[in-house]
Design a protein around this motif. Structure first.
Motif, PDB file in Angstrom:
ATOM      1  N   LYS A  69      75.421  17.999 -19.202  1.00 39.09           N
ATOM      2  CA  LYS A  69      76.499  18.242 -18.482  1.00 39.09           C
ATOM      3  C   LYS A  69      76.946  16.857 -18.151  1.00 39.09           C
ATOM      4  O   LYS A  69      78.036  16.854 -17.319  1.00 39.09           O
ATOM      5  CB  LYS A  69      76.049  19.065 -17.105  1.00 39.09           C
ATOM      6  N   ILE A  70      76.663  15.671 -18.570  1.00 37.04           N
ATOM      7  CA  ILE A  70      77.021  14.571 -18.448  1.00 37.04           C
ATOM      8  C   ILE A  70      77.626  13.835 -19.564  1.00 37.04           C
ATOM      9  O   ILE A  70      76.995  14.045 -20.668  1.00 37.04           O
ATOM     10  CB  ILE A  70      76.092  13.546 -17.696  1.00 37.04           C
ATOM     11  N   THR A  71      78.336  12.767 -19.514  1.00 34.41           N
ATOM     12  CA  THR A  71      78.691  11.687 -20.502  1.00 34.41           C
ATOM     13  C   THR A  71      77.876  10.271 -20.441  1.00 34.41           C
ATOM     14  O   THR A  71      78.173   9.918 -19.262  1.00 34.41           O
ATOM     15  CB  THR A  71      80.157  11.702 -20.689  1.00 34.41           C
ATOM     16  N   SER A  73      77.317   6.712 -21.751  1.00 34.31           N
ATOM     17  CA  SER A  73      78.076   5.393 -22.346  1.00 34.31           C
ATOM     18  C   SER A  73      77.109   5.017 -23.449  1.00 34.31           C
ATOM     19  O   SER A  73      75.998   4.978 -23.245  1.00 34.31           O
ATOM     20  CB  SER A  73      78.323   4.349 -21.186  1.00 34.31           C
ATOM     21  N   ALA A 137      70.275  15.798 -26.392  1.00 38.60           N
ATOM     22  CA  ALA A 137      71.036  14.373 -26.378  1.00 38.60           C
ATOM     23  C   ALA A 137      70.933  13.562 -27.223  1.00 38.60           C
ATOM     24  O   ALA A 137      71.699  12.811 -27.696  1.00 38.60           O
ATOM     25  CB  ALA A 137      70.464  14.096 -24.988  1.00 38.60           C
ATOM     26  N   ILE A 140      73.060  14.315 -30.072  1.00 35.92           N
ATOM     27  CA  ILE A 140      74.641  14.074 -29.770  1.00 35.92           C
ATOM     28  C   ILE A 140      74.933  12.620 -29.870  1.00 35.92           C
ATOM     29  O   ILE A 140      75.944  12.142 -30.579  1.00 35.92           O
ATOM     30  CB  ILE A 140      74.871  14.555 -28.327  1.00 35.92           C
ATOM     31  N   TYR A 141      74.233  11.616 -29.409  1.00 34.36           N
ATOM     32  CA  TYR A 141      74.136  10.285 -29.270  1.00 34.36           C
ATOM     33  C   TYR A 141      73.492   9.298 -30.356  1.00 34.36           C
ATOM     34  O   TYR A 141      74.031   8.402 -30.581  1.00 34.36           O
ATOM     35  CB  TYR A 141      73.837   9.897 -27.993  1.00 34.36           C
ATOM     36  N   CYS A 475      80.004  22.998 -30.869  1.00 32.94           N
ATOM     37  CA  CYS A 475      79.868  21.861 -30.230  1.00 32.94           C
ATOM     38  C   CYS A 475      79.123  20.824 -31.059  1.00 32.94           C
ATOM     39  O   CYS A 475      78.763  21.023 -32.214  1.00 32.94           O
ATOM     40  CB  CYS A 475      78.788  22.266 -28.776  1.00 32.94           C
ATOM     41  N   LYS A 476      78.602  19.521 -30.581  1.00 31.10           N
ATOM     42  CA  LYS A 476      77.928  18.679 -31.116  1.00 31.10           C
ATOM     43  C   LYS A 476      76.613  19.157 -31.639  1.00 31.10           C
ATOM     44  O   LYS A 476      75.898  18.709 -32.883  1.00 31.10           O
ATOM     45  CB  LYS A 476      77.843  17.269 -30.646  1.00 31.10           C
TER      46      LYS A 476
END
Length: 551
Positions: A69-71, A73, A137, A140-141, A475-476
């Motif tokens: 639920k957060i992005t 950096s 996560a 995704i990243y 989604c990712k």
């Protein structure tokens, strides 16, 4: 684990999610499948992964974070090297002048926290995150495969070993079953098969293709000087969280040599019939069948429908020290401790039929024949099941009822088929809707009538003119497909007295199917539609694998 099983039990019971008997069943299923109790609770939809994390964090008095639920950096995410983040299950998600915030599966790991604080020169605040959330996560990243590869080939000496390791690592993280490395006219294409569908993931310079194939041949102990004949081999690769077995096939094509790597992850060995999606009614039929010490259990369906996985799930349940279980496979996909597994070898004339004859002289209780392909194998398997052995095998047929005439076509007498076959499991695999991006939509009865017979629609929605179903938006996490993972759709045909009479009278598959439905058999289409209504898959997926047409 942060909390003990007893503490987890107390939390679950205190919140009224299930009763004591229900929790005991969860414990038993977790033990049989090789999962933790937490994983089984989430798998059975007793509690969501997020809510379980919140329960545990409240109990331990740790703050809870939901990374989905957060992005984050990229600068913050890369404070810790990805390899370490993946191994230690820790992700930095925020940073300011006061310090860095860490999402961890174990916030009590003071040694790790101190090490990270020392490295970055800032104090660290810890938050509890679930293992699934951290895995998502990291996916995704993580750096794009093409970008990572482009950086690798910029070096003066291109490390072939790193390129092959990179492909296998990314394939494993994406839960791919196969990696295809295909020579094209001007380049080389890498594709991953994820949830049964091939996806293009990487384009390589043509000049590197032969070097990559050579590296794969070396790892698989294949001949590097042979370029005109097919070769098959296998290798084992150590990843961060497991050792993975890989089956390798090299095939000469017009533009060079194509390699296909089949990844046999130990994670898939844990599947039980419930995990695969079998409903309670069908599970009871199968349990009754494998509870007998004689007879045959057949699993049918096309290649890649999960037949072998289902049989392995049954073998695992039967695998006790007082039983002698022997299998003959082409080849043995997974090693099962305590089971004698034989690989077919045509060079030494070790065929299914010859192997099966030898197995019968080894005092077996249970025999698994990888596939019944010919009359000879069929005859020996049937005779083995008549003489007090439980025989498990697979057949290539479209549905459960067709398996019975198929055995008769293989010159097995109808009365023998009727008296030996206990149960037939027909199955297909459908993609599951991604839970991260799942949403609802409403469709009309008219839309359904375009693809499904009216009597089936009436069974499910009655007089309603609209129905609410689920879909994945993309989604990712699911690579923008809307699907993540797969589940089985089944039909289990129990050979009852009435079915036996039809077999001995040489009735065709349609008559047998109709009688089985009258006796309460759930067809694959019905099972698929039930899973659609539960929000597990989509109508499109069920129609894709069952190929039902509205006539």
């Amino acid at each position: 684990m942060l909390i003990t099983n007893e503490q987890l039990k107390s939390l679950i019971l205190k919140n009224g999610l299930i009763d004591e008997i229900g929790f005991s069943k969860i414990e038993e299923e977790a033990k049989n499948a090789g999962y933790t109790i937490s994983e089984t609770l989430v798998e059975k939809d007793i509690i969501s992964d997020e809510n379980l994390g919140i329960l545990i964090s409240d109990f331990l008095k740790y703050p809870f974070i939901i990374l989905a639920k957060i992005t984050i950096s990229p600068d913050v995410f890369n404070i810790i090297p990805e390899r370490m983040a993946r191994r230690k299950k820790v992700i930095p998600f925020a940073k300011d002048a006061t310090g860095v915030k860490l999402a961890m599966t174990d916030p009590s790991n003071k040694e790790l926290i101190q090490m990270i604080s020392k490295k970055i020169g800032l104090p660290a605040t810890t938050y509890l995150a679930t293992e699934q959330d951290i895995s998502n996560a990291l996916k995704i990243y993580r750096e794009d495969l093409q970008d990572t590869f482009d950086q690798l080939i910029k070096s003066s000496e291109i490390p072939m070993s790193k390129i092959v390791d990179l492909l296998i690592n990314y394939a494993s993280q994406d839960k791919a079953s196969d990696v295809h490395i295909e020579p094209q006219e001007k380049d080389s294409l890498v594709r991953f098969r994820i949830d049964g569908i091939l996806h293009d993931v990487l384009s390589l310079p043509k000049s590197l293709h032969d070097q990559i194939i050579t590296r794969i041949k070396i790892l698989s102990r294949l001949r590097t000087d042979e370029h005109l004949s097919p070769q098959d081999g296998k290798m084992r690769v150590a990843l961060e969280d497991e050792e993975i077995d890989i089956r390798v096939s090299i095939l000469p094509v017009t533009e060079g040599e194509k390699a296909v790597l089949r990844l046999l992850s130990s994670k898939f060995r844990k599947f039980s019939l419930v995990d695969l999606g079998m409903n309670e009614k069908d599970l009871k039929k199968v349990t009754t069948a494998y509870g007998k010490s004689y007879g045959m259990i057949l699993s049918t369906g096309p290649t890649g429908s999960g037949k072998t996985t289902s049989i392995y799930a049954i073998v695992k349940l039967l695998n006790t020290r007082e039983k002698n279980i022997t299998t003959i496979e082409d080849p043995a996909e997974y090693r099962i401790k305590g089971v004698n597994q034989i690989n077919v070898n045509t060079k030494t004339n070790l065929t299914f039929a010859n192997g099966l004859r030898s197995i019968l002289r080894q005092d077996p209780n249970i025999i698994f024949v990888g596939e019944i392909r010919d009359s000879e194998t069929a005859g020996i398997a049937v005779n083995a099941s008549l003489t007090g052995h439980l025989v498990l095998s697979t057949l290539h047929t479209n549905d459960a009822a067709t398996a019975l005439p198929r055995l008769i076509d293989m010159n097995v007498e109808p009365f023998l088929v009727a008296s030996t076959v206990n149960v037939i499991i027909a199955q297909r695999l459908v993609r599951k809707i991604c839970e991260i991006c799942r949403s609802t939509r409403t469709i009309t009865k008219e839309d359904l009538l375009r693809n499904l017979p009216s009597e089936i629609i009436n069974n499910y929605i009655g007089e309603k003119t609209t129905i609410t179903i689920y879909q994945g938006n993309g989604c990712k996490i699911c690579n923008a497909t809307g699907y993540l993972g797969r589940i089985g759709v089944f039909e289990v045909l129990e050979v009852t007295k009435n079915i036996r009479d039809l077999i001995t009278k040489r009735n065709d598959a349609d008559v047998i199917l109709q009688k089985a439905i009258e006796e309460g058999m759930t067809t694959m289409l019905d099972d698929g539609l039930e899973k659609v209504l539960k929000g597990l898959t989509t109508i499109e997926e069920v129609l894709r694998v069952t190929k039902i047409q509205n006539k």
